[in-house]
Design a protein around this motif. Structure first.
Motif, short mmCIF file in Angstrom:
data_model
loop_
_atom_site.label_atom_id
_atom_site.label_comp_id
_atom_site.label_asym_id
_atom_site.label_seq_id
_atom_site.Cartn_x
_atom_site.Cartn_y
_atom_site.Cartn_z
N GLU A 311 19.68 -5.40 21.47
CA GLU A 311 19.90 -4.29 22.40
C GLU A 311 19.73 -2.94 21.73
O GLU A 311 19.68 -1.91 22.38
N ASN A 312 19.69 -2.92 20.40
CA ASN A 312 19.53 -1.67 19.66
C ASN A 312 18.24 -1.78 18.85
O ASN A 312 18.28 -1.89 17.64
N PRO A 313 17.09 -1.80 19.50
CA PRO A 313 15.85 -2.12 18.80
C PRO A 313 15.34 -1.00 17.91
O PRO A 313 15.34 0.15 18.29
N ALA A 314 14.92 -1.37 16.75
CA ALA A 314 14.27 -0.45 15.82
C ALA A 314 13.63 -1.29 14.73
O ALA A 314 14.15 -2.33 14.37
N GLY A 315 12.51 -0.85 14.22
CA GLY A 315 11.85 -1.57 13.14
C GLY A 315 12.26 -1.01 11.80
O GLY A 315 13.18 -0.20 11.69
N LEU A 316 11.53 -1.42 10.77
CA LEU A 316 11.77 -0.92 9.42
C LEU A 316 10.91 0.33 9.21
O LEU A 316 9.69 0.27 9.34
N ASP A 317 11.53 1.42 8.90
CA ASP A 317 10.82 2.68 8.75
C ASP A 317 9.86 2.62 7.57
O ASP A 317 10.27 2.46 6.42
N ALA A 318 8.57 2.74 7.85
CA ALA A 318 7.57 2.61 6.80
C ALA A 318 7.66 3.72 5.77
O ALA A 318 7.44 3.50 4.57
N GLY A 319 8.01 4.92 6.19
CA GLY A 319 8.12 6.02 5.24
C GLY A 319 9.24 5.78 4.25
O GLY A 319 9.07 6.02 3.05
N ARG A 320 10.36 5.32 4.74
CA ARG A 320 11.47 5.05 3.83
C ARG A 320 11.15 3.88 2.90
O ARG A 320 11.45 3.93 1.71
N LEU A 321 10.50 2.87 3.45
CA LEU A 321 10.12 1.74 2.61
C LEU A 321 9.14 2.17 1.52
O LEU A 321 9.26 1.75 0.37
N ARG A 322 8.18 3.01 1.89
CA ARG A 322 7.15 3.44 0.93
C ARG A 322 7.77 4.19 -0.24
O ARG A 322 7.25 4.15 -1.37
N ALA A 323 8.87 4.88 -0.01
CA ALA A 323 9.52 5.65 -1.08
C ALA A 323 10.28 4.77 -2.06
O ALA A 323 10.66 5.23 -3.14
N LEU A 324 10.51 3.51 -1.70
CA LEU A 324 11.26 2.62 -2.58
C LEU A 324 10.37 2.11 -3.71
O LEU A 324 9.16 1.96 -3.54
N PRO A 325 10.95 1.79 -4.87
CA PRO A 325 10.17 1.10 -5.91
C PRO A 325 9.63 -0.21 -5.36
O PRO A 325 10.27 -0.87 -4.53
N ALA A 326 8.46 -0.60 -5.82
CA ALA A 326 7.81 -1.81 -5.29
C ALA A 326 8.69 -3.04 -5.41
O ALA A 326 8.73 -3.88 -4.51
N ALA A 327 9.40 -3.17 -6.52
CA ALA A 327 10.23 -4.35 -6.73
C ALA A 327 11.34 -4.45 -5.70
O ALA A 327 11.74 -5.55 -5.30
N ILE A 328 11.86 -3.30 -5.26
CA ILE A 328 12.91 -3.29 -4.23
C ILE A 328 12.28 -3.47 -2.85
O ILE A 328 12.75 -4.26 -2.03
N ARG A 329 11.20 -2.75 -2.61
CA ARG A 329 10.57 -2.79 -1.29
C ARG A 329 10.12 -4.21 -0.92
O ARG A 329 10.35 -4.67 0.20
N THR A 330 9.46 -4.89 -1.85
CA THR A 330 8.96 -6.23 -1.52
C THR A 330 10.10 -7.21 -1.30
O THR A 330 9.97 -8.14 -0.49
N ALA A 349 3.99 -14.98 -2.49
CA ALA A 349 3.82 -13.60 -2.91
C ALA A 349 2.64 -12.96 -2.19
O ALA A 349 2.64 -11.76 -1.90
N GLY A 350 1.60 -13.76 -1.88
CA GLY A 350 0.46 -13.24 -1.14
C GLY A 350 0.86 -12.77 0.25
O GLY A 350 0.40 -11.73 0.71
N HIS A 351 1.71 -13.54 0.92
CA HIS A 351 2.20 -13.13 2.23
C HIS A 351 2.94 -11.80 2.14
O HIS A 351 2.72 -10.88 2.93
N VAL A 352 3.86 -11.73 1.17
CA VAL A 352 4.66 -10.51 1.02
C VAL A 352 3.76 -9.33 0.67
O VAL A 352 3.96 -8.21 1.16
N GLY A 353 2.74 -9.57 -0.15
CA GLY A 353 1.81 -8.50 -0.49
C GLY A 353 1.08 -7.95 0.72
O GLY A 353 0.86 -6.73 0.83
N ARG A 354 0.71 -8.83 1.64
CA ARG A 354 0.01 -8.37 2.85
C ARG A 354 0.96 -7.60 3.78
O ARG A 354 0.53 -6.65 4.44
N ILE A 355 2.23 -8.03 3.82
CA ILE A 355 3.20 -7.23 4.58
C ILE A 355 3.36 -5.86 3.93
O ILE A 355 3.41 -4.82 4.61
N ASP A 356 3.42 -5.85 2.60
CA ASP A 356 3.58 -4.59 1.88
C ASP A 356 2.40 -3.64 2.15
O ASP A 356 2.58 -2.42 2.18
N ASP A 357 1.21 -4.21 2.36
CA ASP A 357 0.05 -3.37 2.68
C ASP A 357 0.25 -2.61 3.98
O ASP A 357 -0.31 -1.52 4.17
N LEU A 358 1.04 -3.18 4.90
CA LEU A 358 1.34 -2.45 6.14
C LEU A 358 2.12 -1.18 5.86
O LEU A 358 2.11 -0.24 6.67
#
Length: 398
Positions: A311-330, A349-358
């Motif tokens: 009921e409280n829909p929201a996705g993961l903010d890409a800008g905030r995720l992009r600012a994180l270190p890769a090890a944390i973000r993935t 890891a390949g799956h996660v890498g493709r999500i990270d590309d988003l």
């Protein structure tokens, strides 16, 4: 006359593992009847009463091999003769066509049975019989598959109720302990079946490395796992904190999760049990259901009370995720995918890498299809996870 060297080594390892428990508490041993878990059961039966503890045993029949029910009954009877009480033999049904494969399905069923037994008996700890050799094999399999730091960190000595007292003990010692005590250890034929990668590592790769590099390869691999685990757990803590901030700001809607969803990435030899290949699982799921619900493990995101709602829909903010270190973000992205329904053992890891590309290499590309019927996509500056099971958008589900 005291015990032999091997029996003493296994008992000392168990004693060190249980020393923090309070008198009167119950520990359960997961036992397949193989040498590792049988030596562990015998040592626990000896050590626990001397620490004021109660000790029981659980064996699981997966029904995947002929005669598995009879073998499970035999193992349960042997555990009783060792003095363990209570003892339970549990038959489970393994889904033959699970999205992560039959071994992962067997592991999930096994840990589900152990979780239920631990809850019903009120056990303070469940002991697993993985040895130093299992740890070394897991690290080598992770290296061969390019599985990343978390896989190379191997199996934790403790997580949740699960404990592995024998991670510093060699497989030769458990076999010698069983021989000294006259215990009839079961030899799982799958351990010699070279269709399984772990069997090839055990009987071909590791001996070849020892021949080429000299003795001590297994110990070095296990030592590497221990060192990497400290780093991985630190990163997991940071990712968990970041995920907690997102929950607190209602940035990650999810439906309440069901406890017992497996997390752990690369499999080691989970407690081998009658009717399933012993110690042959692949590094695709090191984490067990109990591994999920522990502080410092991002899998704690499955805690129902802490999740936002659809009921409280929201996705993961890409800008905030992009600012994180890769090890944390993935790690955050991987957690979100698992919570959305991806089987941990099938999420690479390949799956996660493709999500990270988003997040980091967004060019308007299409969605990313993930195991378990989950789809990750970017829309309106946010990353969304959609499960085909109900087609509801969330970053987590039961």
């Amino acid at each position: 006359m005291g015990p032999g060297v091997a029996v003493a080594e296994v008992r000392n390892a168990v004693r060190a593992c249980l020393s923090d428990l309070a008198a009167g508490q119950l520990v359960l041993v997961a036992c397949s009847g193989g040498a590792d878990s049988l030596a562990l059961a015998a040592a626990t039966a000896f050590v626990a009463p001397r620490l004021g503890l109660r000790a029981g045993g659980v064996t699981v029949d997966h029904g995947l091999q002929p005669g598995s029910a009879e073998r499970a009954a035999s193992v349960a009877a042997l555990l009783g003769r060792l003095g363990l009480d209570p003892v339970r033999s549990v038959a489970v049904t393994v889904a033959p066509d699970g999205p992560a494969g039959p071994e992962a399905a067997a592991r999930e069923a096994r840990y589900g049975a152990l979780d239920v037994a631990a809850r019903e008996y009120g056990a303070a700890a469940v002991l697993l019989g993985h040895t130093l050799d299992d740890q070394a094999e897991t690290v080598l399999l992770g290296l061969a598959r390019g599985s990343g730091g978390r896989s190379l960190a191997g199996m934790p000595a403790r997580r949740g109720a699960y404990r592995r007292p024998l991670l510093a003990v060699r497989r030769a010692a458990t076999g010698a302990a069983c021989a000294e005590l006259g215990l009839p250890a079961w030899q799982d034929p799958h351990n010699q079946d070279f269709r399984f990668a772990r069997a090839r590592v055990r009987h071909q790769a590791l001996p070849a490395l020892e021949a080429a590099l000299g003795p001590g390869v297994a110990e070095a691999l296990a030592r590497t796992a221990s060192q990497l685990r400290a780093d991985a757990e630190c990163l997991d803590d940071l990712a968990f904190a970041e995920s907690g901030q997102r929950r607190g700001s209602a940035a990650d809607p999810a439906t309440p999760a069901t406890p017992g969803t497996p997390e752990d990435l690369t499999t080691p030899a989970d407690p081998a049990t009658p009717g399933t290949p012993a110690d042959l699982t692949t590094p695709a799921d090191l984490t067990t259901p109990a591994d999920l619900a522990t502080p410092g493990n991002p899998a704690d995101l499955t805690t129902p009370a802490e999740l936002a709602t659809p009921e409280n829909p929201a996705g993961l903010d890409a800008g905030r995720l992009r600012a994180l270190p890769a090890a944390i973000r993935t790690r955050v992205l991987r957690d979100a995918a698992i919570m959305a329904g991806c089987p941990p053992g099938a999420l690479t890891a390949g799956h996660v890498g493709r999500i990270d590309d988003l997040v980091t290499a967004w060019r308007g590309q299409r969605w990313v299809d993930l195991p378990g019927g989950v789809r990750a996509r970017r829309q309106a500056g946010k990353v969304w996870f959609t499960s085909s099971r109900g087609e509801r958008e969330s970053i987590g589900r039961a």
